[in-house]
Scaffold this motif. Structure first.
Motif, PDB file in Angstrom:
ATOM      1  N   THR A  46       5.463  11.682  16.721  1.00  0.00           N
ATOM      2  CA  THR A  46       4.678  10.941  15.720  1.00  0.00           C
ATOM      3  C   THR A  46       5.055   9.475  15.614  1.00  0.00           C
ATOM      4  O   THR A  46       4.381   8.722  14.918  1.00  0.00           O
ATOM      5  CB  THR A  46       4.839  11.589  14.339  1.00  0.00           C
ATOM      6  N   TYR A  47       6.098   9.050  16.285  1.00  0.00           N
ATOM      7  CA  TYR A  47       6.469   7.634  16.287  1.00  0.00           C
ATOM      8  C   TYR A  47       6.182   7.052  17.675  1.00  0.00           C
ATOM      9  O   TYR A  47       6.146   7.787  18.670  1.00  0.00           O
ATOM     10  CB  TYR A  47       7.948   7.456  15.921  1.00  0.00           C
ATOM     11  N   ASN A 206      11.423   5.365  11.230  1.00  0.00           N
ATOM     12  CA  ASN A 206       9.971   5.476  11.314  1.00  0.00           C
ATOM     13  C   ASN A 206       9.458   6.227  10.091  1.00  0.00           C
ATOM     14  O   ASN A 206      10.221   6.869   9.352  1.00  0.00           O
ATOM     15  CB  ASN A 206       9.547   6.152  12.616  1.00  0.00           C
ATOM     16  N   GLU A 207       8.149   6.167   9.895  1.00  0.00           N
ATOM     17  CA  GLU A 207       7.536   6.712   8.692  1.00  0.00           C
ATOM     18  C   GLU A 207       7.761   8.209   8.536  1.00  0.00           C
ATOM     19  O   GLU A 207       7.966   8.716   7.421  1.00  0.00           O
ATOM     20  CB  GLU A 207       6.036   6.417   8.706  1.00  0.00           C
ATOM     21  N   ARG A 211       9.398   9.873   5.221  1.00  0.00           N
ATOM     22  CA  ARG A 211       8.662  10.845   4.400  1.00  0.00           C
ATOM     23  C   ARG A 211       9.456  12.152   4.251  1.00  0.00           C
ATOM     24  O   ARG A 211       9.362  12.831   3.222  1.00  0.00           O
ATOM     25  CB  ARG A 211       7.296  11.132   5.015  1.00  0.00           C
ATOM     26  N   ARG A 214      12.033  11.352   1.603  1.00  0.00           N
ATOM     27  CA  ARG A 214      11.477  11.035   0.285  1.00  0.00           C
ATOM     28  C   ARG A 214      10.032  11.519   0.188  1.00  0.00           C
ATOM     29  O   ARG A 214       9.093  10.726   0.135  1.00  0.00           O
ATOM     30  CB  ARG A 214      11.554   9.525   0.026  1.00  0.00           C
ATOM     31  N   LEU A 217       7.477  10.157  -2.522  1.00  0.00           N
ATOM     32  CA  LEU A 217       6.852   8.836  -2.476  1.00  0.00           C
ATOM     33  C   LEU A 217       5.695   8.836  -1.495  1.00  0.00           C
ATOM     34  O   LEU A 217       5.744   9.475  -0.436  1.00  0.00           O
ATOM     35  CB  LEU A 217       7.872   7.771  -2.074  1.00  0.00           C
ATOM     36  N   GLN A 218       4.653   8.064  -1.815  1.00  0.00           N
ATOM     37  CA  GLN A 218       3.472   8.013  -0.953  1.00  0.00           C
ATOM     38  C   GLN A 218       3.735   7.228   0.325  1.00  0.00           C
ATOM     39  O   GLN A 218       3.339   7.649   1.419  1.00  0.00           O
ATOM     40  CB  GLN A 218       2.294   7.400  -1.709  1.00  0.00           C
ATOM     41  N   ASN A 219       4.390   6.092   0.198  1.00  0.00           N
ATOM     42  CA  ASN A 219       4.685   5.253   1.366  1.00  0.00           C
ATOM     43  C   ASN A 219       6.141   4.798   1.328  1.00  0.00           C
ATOM     44  O   ASN A 219       6.438   3.619   1.083  1.00  0.00           O
ATOM     45  CB  ASN A 219       3.760   4.028   1.395  1.00  0.00           C
ATOM     46  N   PRO A 220       7.090   5.709   1.557  1.00  0.00           N
ATOM     47  CA  PRO A 220       8.496   5.322   1.486  1.00  0.00           C
ATOM     48  C   PRO A 220       8.867   4.341   2.592  1.00  0.00           C
ATOM     49  O   PRO A 220       8.349   4.415   3.708  1.00  0.00           O
ATOM     50  CB  PRO A 220       9.238   6.652   1.649  1.00  0.00           C
ATOM     51  N   GLY A 221       9.769   3.428   2.270  1.00  0.00           N
ATOM     52  CA  GLY A 221      10.278   2.465   3.237  1.00  0.00           C
ATOM     53  C   GLY A 221      11.766   2.625   3.434  1.00  0.00           C
ATOM     54  O   GLY A 221      12.398   3.532   2.876  1.00  0.00           O
ATOM     55  N   ASP A 224      14.012   2.859   0.445  1.00  0.00           N
ATOM     56  CA  ASP A 224      13.856   4.088  -0.325  1.00  0.00           C
ATOM     57  C   ASP A 224      14.728   5.223   0.195  1.00  0.00           C
ATOM     58  O   ASP A 224      15.054   6.156  -0.544  1.00  0.00           O
ATOM     59  CB  ASP A 224      12.396   4.540  -0.312  1.00  0.00           C
TER      60      ASP A 224
END
Length: 274
Positions: A46-47, A206-207, A211, A214, A217-221, A224
């Motif tokens: 996925t990345y 990566n996202e 996720r 966390r 959260l909708q869009n963790p960075g 976070d």
């Protein structure tokens, strides 16, 4: 720094991340490098994976240390293609002394999270079978003895939730390493494993990873998840850098570790103490 002048090292997955760092550190120590990477995307990952431009940058960085670098595109899951690539690299550079089998992919899932058959196969085929293919292609060329370093993970010595395919593959590397160390000791070929904690590379940063840590959260960075990563380690750090792992690889590749074989070396900030 150990002196590897006159030696040739094979690094798989060399286009970026830990593997690029290993190639550059080996070159800095004096080794010429055979750099192999798939340079393509695997569907279930996925990345973003490496590109031909990434591999060219590895070549540039190795050559900046005035060492030769023979770069080849090959998928470690394909034993025929990998053997052809290794044969070509050795023909070009003349010998093979060090093998760093580090090509790997990750992902998240399990029974309850709907891990697909294809995702399971791709991780096992890349991370475990790919390491076997690398060793099988390389060992016939290691006529002067040498060192093989396989890259596992803390997930090779303990279970990690949501990483069942990854931890299964990494546990498998321990059996592969110990068996090869026994079978090829008479040839003066040493085989060892490194077990990093989370490393600051695209496979972790990566996202999908954020996720997983966390999900609330909708869009963790990155900020976070930083503290969540700290919680995995005994030392107060979120992750280690590729160079931290490369220094362990360099030690195992060198004569400083001439009697070290069959070892599992954590570079884990104490994660295995948790």
């Amino acid at each position: 720094m150990p002196d590897l002048t006159g030696r040739v090292a094979l690094v798989t997955g060399a286009a970026r991340g830990q593997r690029r760092s290993h190639a550059v550190h080996l070159a800095e120590a004096g080794a010429d490098v055979i750099a192999v990477d798939i340079c393509a995307q695997i569907d279930t990952v996925t990345y973003p994976m490496s590109t031909p431009d990434d591999l060219e940058e590895t070549v540039r960085l190795v050559q900046a240390h005035e060492r030769r670098c023979h770069a080849l595109v090959a998928d470690v899951r394909d034993s025929t293609a990998l053997r052809t690539a290794v044969d070509a690299g050795v023909a070009e550079l003349g010998r093979l002394d060090v093998v760093v089998a580090n090509a790997g992919i990750s992902g998240y899932g399990g029974v309850e999270r709907g891990l697909s058959d294809e995702a399971w196969r791709n991780v096992l085929d890349t991370n475990l079978t790919g390491a076997w293919n690398t060793c099988a292609a390389a060992i016939p060329h290691m006529t002067h003895g040498g060192s093989i370093v396989l890259t596992s993970s803390v997930g090779g010595l303990k279970g990690i939730r949501n990483l069942v395919h990854y931890t299964s593959a990494k546990h498998g590397l321990t059996g592969l390493m110990r068996t090869l160390a026994l079978e090829h000791a008479h040839q003066s070929i040493r085989v060892n494993l490194v077990h990093p904690t989370a490393v600051n590379t695209p496979m972790i940063m990566n996202e999908g990873t954020f996720r997983t840590f966390r999900p609330d959260l909708q869009n963790p960075g990155l900020d976070d998840v930083r503290e969540a990563f700290v919680g995995n380690n005994a030392l107060p750090v979120s992750w280690v850098e590729p160079a931290d792992v490369s220094k362990a690889v360099l030690f195992l590749a060198s004569d400083d570790a001439r009697y070290v074989t069959g070892a599992t070396l954590p570079v884990d900030a104490g994660a295995l103490l948790r």
